[in-house]
Design a protein around this motif. Structure first.
Motif, PDB file in Angstrom:
ATOM      1  N   ILE A   1      14.810 -37.319  20.503  1.00  0.00           N
ATOM      2  CA  ILE A   1      16.031 -38.125  20.655  1.00  0.00           C
ATOM      3  C   ILE A   1      16.267 -38.460  22.129  1.00  0.00           C
ATOM      4  O   ILE A   1      16.718 -39.553  22.474  1.00  0.00           O
ATOM      5  CB  ILE A   1      17.217 -37.394  19.993  1.00  0.00           C
ATOM      6  CG1 ILE A   1      17.053 -37.553  18.474  1.00  0.00           C
ATOM      7  CG2 ILE A   1      18.556 -37.911  20.494  1.00  0.00           C
ATOM      8  CD1 ILE A   1      18.130 -36.994  17.630  1.00  0.00           C
TER       9      ILE A   1
ATOM     10  N   ASN B   1      22.382 -41.345  22.343  1.00  0.00           N
ATOM     11  CA  ASN B   1      21.482 -40.750  21.356  1.00  0.00           C
ATOM     12  C   ASN B   1      21.752 -39.259  21.151  1.00  0.00           C
ATOM     13  O   ASN B   1      21.788 -38.778  20.019  1.00  0.00           O
ATOM     14  CB  ASN B   1      20.025 -40.985  21.763  1.00  0.00           C
ATOM     15  CG  ASN B   1      19.512 -42.307  21.238  1.00  0.00           C
ATOM     16  OD1 ASN B   1      20.288 -43.220  21.002  1.00  0.00           O
ATOM     17  ND2 ASN B   1      18.212 -42.417  21.049  1.00  0.00           N
TER      18      ASN B   1
ATOM     19  N   LEU C   1      15.637 -46.663  25.114  1.00  0.00           N
ATOM     20  CA  LEU C   1      16.729 -47.603  24.865  1.00  0.00           C
ATOM     21  C   LEU C   1      17.492 -47.882  26.165  1.00  0.00           C
ATOM     22  O   LEU C   1      17.905 -49.013  26.441  1.00  0.00           O
ATOM     23  CB  LEU C   1      17.682 -47.015  23.810  1.00  0.00           C
ATOM     24  CG  LEU C   1      18.830 -47.897  23.360  1.00  0.00           C
ATOM     25  CD1 LEU C   1      18.312 -49.134  22.655  1.00  0.00           C
ATOM     26  CD2 LEU C   1      19.753 -47.120  22.424  1.00  0.00           C
TER      27      LEU C   1
ATOM     28  N   TYR D   1      27.102 -56.460  23.812  1.00  0.00           N
ATOM     29  CA  TYR D   1      26.217 -56.131  24.938  1.00  0.00           C
ATOM     30  C   TYR D   1      26.944 -56.275  26.272  1.00  0.00           C
ATOM     31  O   TYR D   1      26.600 -55.592  27.236  1.00  0.00           O
ATOM     32  CB  TYR D   1      24.947 -56.978  24.891  1.00  0.00           C
ATOM     33  CG  TYR D   1      23.996 -56.487  23.819  1.00  0.00           C
ATOM     34  CD1 TYR D   1      23.424 -55.219  23.908  1.00  0.00           C
ATOM     35  CD2 TYR D   1      23.710 -57.256  22.702  1.00  0.00           C
ATOM     36  CE1 TYR D   1      22.584 -54.744  22.924  1.00  0.00           C
ATOM     37  CE2 TYR D   1      22.865 -56.791  21.701  1.00  0.00           C
ATOM     38  CZ  TYR D   1      22.301 -55.535  21.821  1.00  0.00           C
ATOM     39  OH  TYR D   1      21.467 -55.060  20.831  1.00  0.00           O
TER      40      TYR D   1
ATOM     41  N   GLY E   1      26.618 -40.269  14.184  1.00  0.00           N
ATOM     42  CA  GLY E   1      26.371 -41.650  14.596  1.00  0.00           C
ATOM     43  C   GLY E   1      27.566 -42.563  14.423  1.00  0.00           C
ATOM     44  O   GLY E   1      27.605 -43.647  14.991  1.00  0.00           O
ATOM     45  N   GLY E   2      28.566 -42.134  13.669  1.00  0.00           N
ATOM     46  CA  GLY E   2      29.736 -42.978  13.433  1.00  0.00           C
ATOM     47  C   GLY E   2      30.554 -43.209  14.683  1.00  0.00           C
ATOM     48  O   GLY E   2      31.378 -44.122  14.743  1.00  0.00           O
ATOM     49  N   ILE E   3      30.348 -42.344  15.704  1.00  0.00           N
ATOM     50  CA  ILE E   3      31.168 -42.509  16.908  1.00  0.00           C
ATOM     51  C   ILE E   3      30.299 -42.882  18.105  1.00  0.00           C
ATOM     52  O   ILE E   3      30.645 -42.619  19.249  1.00  0.00           O
ATOM     53  CB  ILE E   3      31.982 -41.236  17.208  1.00  0.00           C
ATOM     54  CG1 ILE E   3      31.059 -40.029  17.381  1.00  0.00           C
ATOM     55  CG2 ILE E   3      32.996 -40.970  16.134  1.00  0.00           C
ATOM     56  CD1 ILE E   3      31.762 -38.874  18.046  1.00  0.00           C
ATOM     57  N   ARG E   4      29.164 -43.532  17.828  1.00  0.00           N
ATOM     58  CA  ARG E   4      28.228 -43.890  18.893  1.00  0.00           C
ATOM     59  C   ARG E   4      28.915 -44.682  20.018  1.00  0.00           C
ATOM     60  O   ARG E   4      28.784 -44.357  21.194  1.00  0.00           O
ATOM     61  CB  ARG E   4      27.112 -44.741  18.290  1.00  0.00           C
ATOM     62  CG  ARG E   4      25.991 -45.026  19.246  1.00  0.00           C
ATOM     63  CD  ARG E   4      24.965 -45.938  18.600  1.00  0.00           C
ATOM     64  NE  ARG E   4      23.816 -46.045  19.464  1.00  0.00           N
ATOM     65  CZ  ARG E   4      22.689 -45.361  19.331  1.00  0.00           C
ATOM     66  NH1 ARG E   4      22.559 -44.514  18.343  1.00  0.00           N
ATOM     67  NH2 ARG E   4      21.704 -45.503  20.175  1.00  0.00           N
TER      68      ARG E   4
ATOM     69  N   THR F   1      24.993 -38.822  19.266  1.00  0.00           N
ATOM     70  CA  THR F   1      24.921 -39.025  17.815  1.00  0.00           C
ATOM     71  C   THR F   1      24.298 -37.807  17.133  1.00  0.00           C
ATOM     72  O   THR F   1      24.618 -37.504  15.991  1.00  0.00           O
ATOM     73  CB  THR F   1      24.094 -40.268  17.450  1.00  0.00           C
ATOM     74  OG1 THR F   1      22.800 -40.133  18.006  1.00  0.00           O
ATOM     75  CG2 THR F   1      24.731 -41.524  17.979  1.00  0.00           C
ATOM     76  N   LEU F   2      23.420 -37.105  17.856  1.00  0.00           N
ATOM     77  CA  LEU F   2      22.806 -35.907  17.274  1.00  0.00           C
ATOM     78  C   LEU F   2      23.863 -34.826  17.066  1.00  0.00           C
ATOM     79  O   LEU F   2      23.900 -34.173  16.024  1.00  0.00           O
ATOM     80  CB  LEU F   2      21.688 -35.400  18.193  1.00  0.00           C
ATOM     81  CG  LEU F   2      21.040 -34.078  17.805  1.00  0.00           C
ATOM     82  CD1 LEU F   2      20.349 -34.180  16.461  1.00  0.00           C
ATOM     83  CD2 LEU F   2      20.038 -33.635  18.864  1.00  0.00           C
TER      84      LEU F   2
END
Lengths: 416, 294
Positions: free
Chosen positions: B10, B255, B17, B224, B263-266, B258-259
């Motif tokens: 990750i 990343n 990314l 973006y 991931g809902g609050i990225r 989210t781990l």
């Protein structure tokens, strides 16, 4: 084909025969209670479809199904039926604006929904506010029916609980000794996402499966790499999710890039559109979906729908009808039978007919509860699987020529 | 506690990314640092760059890595034209006017994109095998690795341009003190034109790279833009090295977040970092508070 796990009860049998009889009789008679005696009032139906935006890959198929249904209604009813359709751009705001425009410019008797819980619930809210009967397919979300006290919304479509049962039925097609047990659920952070994840977790846990991963992601996310890494790390064998169609396609590409292949993959809505195959090709094979209707189902007008589709759009050798066409055609069948059963086209009479009629459509036989949910246990949500560019029914065991045996396990990416 | 292999994977995904985030933010950072303009249309320039690559790929089969150079040239010209036609009239008229002009431009570009290209998600194919290289317990995916390498090359190239070319030195001098630069014979108006050209060209390059990883719609501009803002604030306005580090930190934070947090609050993770840095160190990690550039 795998064994049929459902044993139709005597009540179901009687219902089926009764409903089929109703459809047959009314088809033969070609008359209805509305406008009997030669009146020719036009029945106007308003609807939006996502011709553009994140759900647009399904919009054209939904529209085709609705148009075939409009033709069916015009053939079967004495009244003219006019379907007024607008593009909702996959936006809930646009759904409301379009419906407002349609109802302002027309005497609308009924509304049909768009695609996905997001858009259908927006249309439903409008219909509830306007006291117009609303038929919404393509959404499995049960919550609004229960929490928002729906009076005008009826959903002829399998719900979250049915999707979960269908998933269990699908897994039971795998011989017990080979059956995977480790389940991963990718949960979109939406009301339906949570509801569907709960339904999968409870149904599969009760059946002895081990839910080793349940992770949320933002609806509309484009980066699934963390979820993929976590699924790989947890050795998830059965991957379940309900992403948007573009999200589903993106995630498959990222699975390949991260060299992760589950043994079973089921994407509700995500793998519904024909764009799935055009975007992914062989990478899209094996993926399962639960779109409400899948080629292979029989009875209740399926062959008539196929004939009508072939005449209107043509079907090449081996080409199958897109799933959303069936789901949409089923909406029109419900509308047709409700109009036939109603004593007048008034909203209240249509509402009563929706509450009291037993419907026989291409997706099965069912009645509605007062809150608009299909009565629990009556609809078996068919699971389809992508194979050779087509979506084939793999569960339940049906006898349509497009049905096929469930392909298991998914082949690794390098062997596609 | 997640297994070490998972954390490493990750982490690497986040770094790869982050490289793209950095190149997406670099143009915004340069324009902000040198011209004192918050380019609210930066995300929409990125969207145009992505569509240039997508259309070249779809219509002519041109690989997006080549399409990126077309996007760079087109966006460079667009940026220069934007400065000459629109911004030159409002620069120096206060902070609000350029912001209003660029906000309007962003809305126009988004609407034009929707009307001309439709709102369907589209993407390109990098044209190389999907699976990657295994490095011990970590898998480097080909598409992400290629885009990361290209992003880093672009960032290093921009740094070298600013550091070693006459024009680059003029840009740096103008950012340090516009009046002094003018007294020294630097045509600062020309510098602004070139700077906005470079800023938008970098946005175009980032868009072309992003089209190889993620689907693009006419609506991605705002998303973006906000990511780029987070990177600029994190790294420090106008700092090339800061932008790279900021991008990598944002990618890794998202990343890893989210781990551990889901991931809902990225997006919440990235903007919490954004807010915390603004409060604790508003000049960013590499900034000195004066908008210096390297």
């Amino acid at each position: 084909m795998g064994e049929n796990t459902s044993n139709p009860s005597r009540r179901t049998y009687l219902k089926t025969v009764g409903a089929a009889g109703t459809v047959g009789m009314s088809s033969l008679a070609g008359c209805t209670l509305i406008g009997g005696g030669g009146e020719s009032d036009t029945i106007t139906i308003g609807a939006t479809v996502p011709r553009t935006g994140q759900f647009s890959s399904l919009g054209e198929d939904v529209e085709r199904g609705y148009r075939l249904g409009e033709t069916l209604m015009n053939e079967q009813l004495e009244e003219d039926v006019e379907l007024v359709l607008q593009d909702d751009e996959s936006s809930a705001d646009q759904v409301r604006q379009s419906l407002q425009q349609i109802t302002s410019n027309n005497e609308v008797d009924m509304l049909w929904g768009s695609f996905s819980s997001l858009l259908v619930t927006a249309g439903s809210a409008f219909a509830e506010n306007q006291d117009i009967p609303f038929l919404g397919a393509f959404f499995a979300f049960e919550g609004p029916h229960r929490n928002e006290g729906y009076e005008w919304t009826y959903s002829p479509f399998p719900k979250s609980r049915d999707v979960a049962r269908s998933t269990m039925g699908l897994l039971e097609l795998i011989p017990e000794g080979e059956r995977p047990s480790r389940v991963g659920i990718w949960e979109p952070n939406s009301g339906w996402g949570a509801e569907q994840a709960d339904a999968w977790e409870s149904t599969l846990s009760d059946a002895g499966y081990e839910v080793v991963l349940r992770e949320t992601f933002s609806l509309g996310t484009e980066d699934f790499s963390s979820l993929i890494s976590q699924s790989k790390s947890q050795n998830v064998e059965i991957l379940l999710s309900n992403p948007t169609p573009p999200g589903g396609i993106t995630s498959i590409n990222q699975m390949e890039a991260n060299d992760y292949t589950p043994k079973v993959l089921k994407y509700v809505r995500g793998a519904d559109p024909t764009a799935w195959w055009s975007a992914l090709g062989q990478k899209g094979a094996y993926a399962c979906m639960c779109p409400g209707w899948v080629p292979g189902m029989t009875g209740n007008g399926n062959s008539e729908m196929k004939t009508a589709f072939e005449e209107e759009h043509g079907l090449d050798q081996g080409q199958l009808i897109p799933t959303a066409v069936g789901g949409a055609y089923n909406v029109a069948q419900v509308a047709l039978q409700a109009v036939q059963a109603a004593s007048s086209p008034s909203p209240e009479d249509l509402q009563s007919a929706l509450r009291e009629t037993e419907f026989a459509t291409v997706i099965g036989n069912f009645t509605f509860e007062n809150n608009g949910l299909p009565t629990e246990g009556e609809l078996t949500a068919p699971t389809g699987q992508w194979w050779d560019g087509g979506q084939h029914t793999v569960f339940p065991d049906v006898d349509g020529e497009e049905a096929m045996d469930f392909k298991y396990p998914m082949a690794p990416w390098s062997e596609r | 506690m997640p297994p070490t292999e998972l954390i490493l994977q990750i982490l690497v995904n986040g770094l790869l990314l982050g490289g793209i985030y950095a190149v997406a933010a670099l143009g915004l950072s340069l324009v902000f640092g040198i011209m004192d303009i918050v380019n609210l249309a930066h995300g929409h320039m990125l969207m145009i760059g992505a569509y240039v690559a997508i259309l070249l790929f779809a219509e002519a089969g041109i690989t997006p890595l080549v399409g990126m150079f077309v996007a760079i040239v087109l966006l460079f010209l667009l940026g220069m034209a934007l400065q000459k036609v629109l911004l030159e009239r409002v620069v120096g008229e206060g902070i609000e006017q350029p912001i209003i002009v660029l906000f309007g431009l962003a809305l126009v570009l988004q609407s034009l994109g929707r009307i001309v290209l439709g709102s369907d998600a589209r993407s390109t194919d990098i044209g190389i095998p999907g699976q990657g290289i295994e490095l011990g317990p970590v898998l480097l995916s080909f598409p992400r690795t290629v885009t990361f390498v290209v992003a880093v090359v672009l960032i290093m190239g921009t740094w070298a341009f600013l550091q070693y070319t006459t024009t680059g030195q003029a840009i740096r001098a103008t950012s340090q003190n516009r009046d002094a630069a003018r007294y020294m014979g630097i045509d600062t108006d020309r510098v602004y034109v070139i700077t906005l050209g470079i800023g938008t060209a970098l946005a175009g390059a980032a868009g072309a790279l992003l089209s190889m990883l993620f689907p693009i719609t006419p609506f991605v501009g705002w998303s973006y833009l906000l990511k780029a803002f987070a990177v600029v604030v994190l790294g420090g306005v106008g700092s090339v090295a800061g932008t790279l580090v900021g991008g990598l930190l944002l990618g890794v934070s998202e990343n890893l977040g989210t781990l551990y947090l889901g991931g809902g609050i990225r997006d919440i993770i990235s903007f919490t970092i954004f807010l915390v840095v603004l409060i604790v160190r508003p000049q960013g990690l590499f900034g000195t508070g004066g908008g210096d550039e390297e």
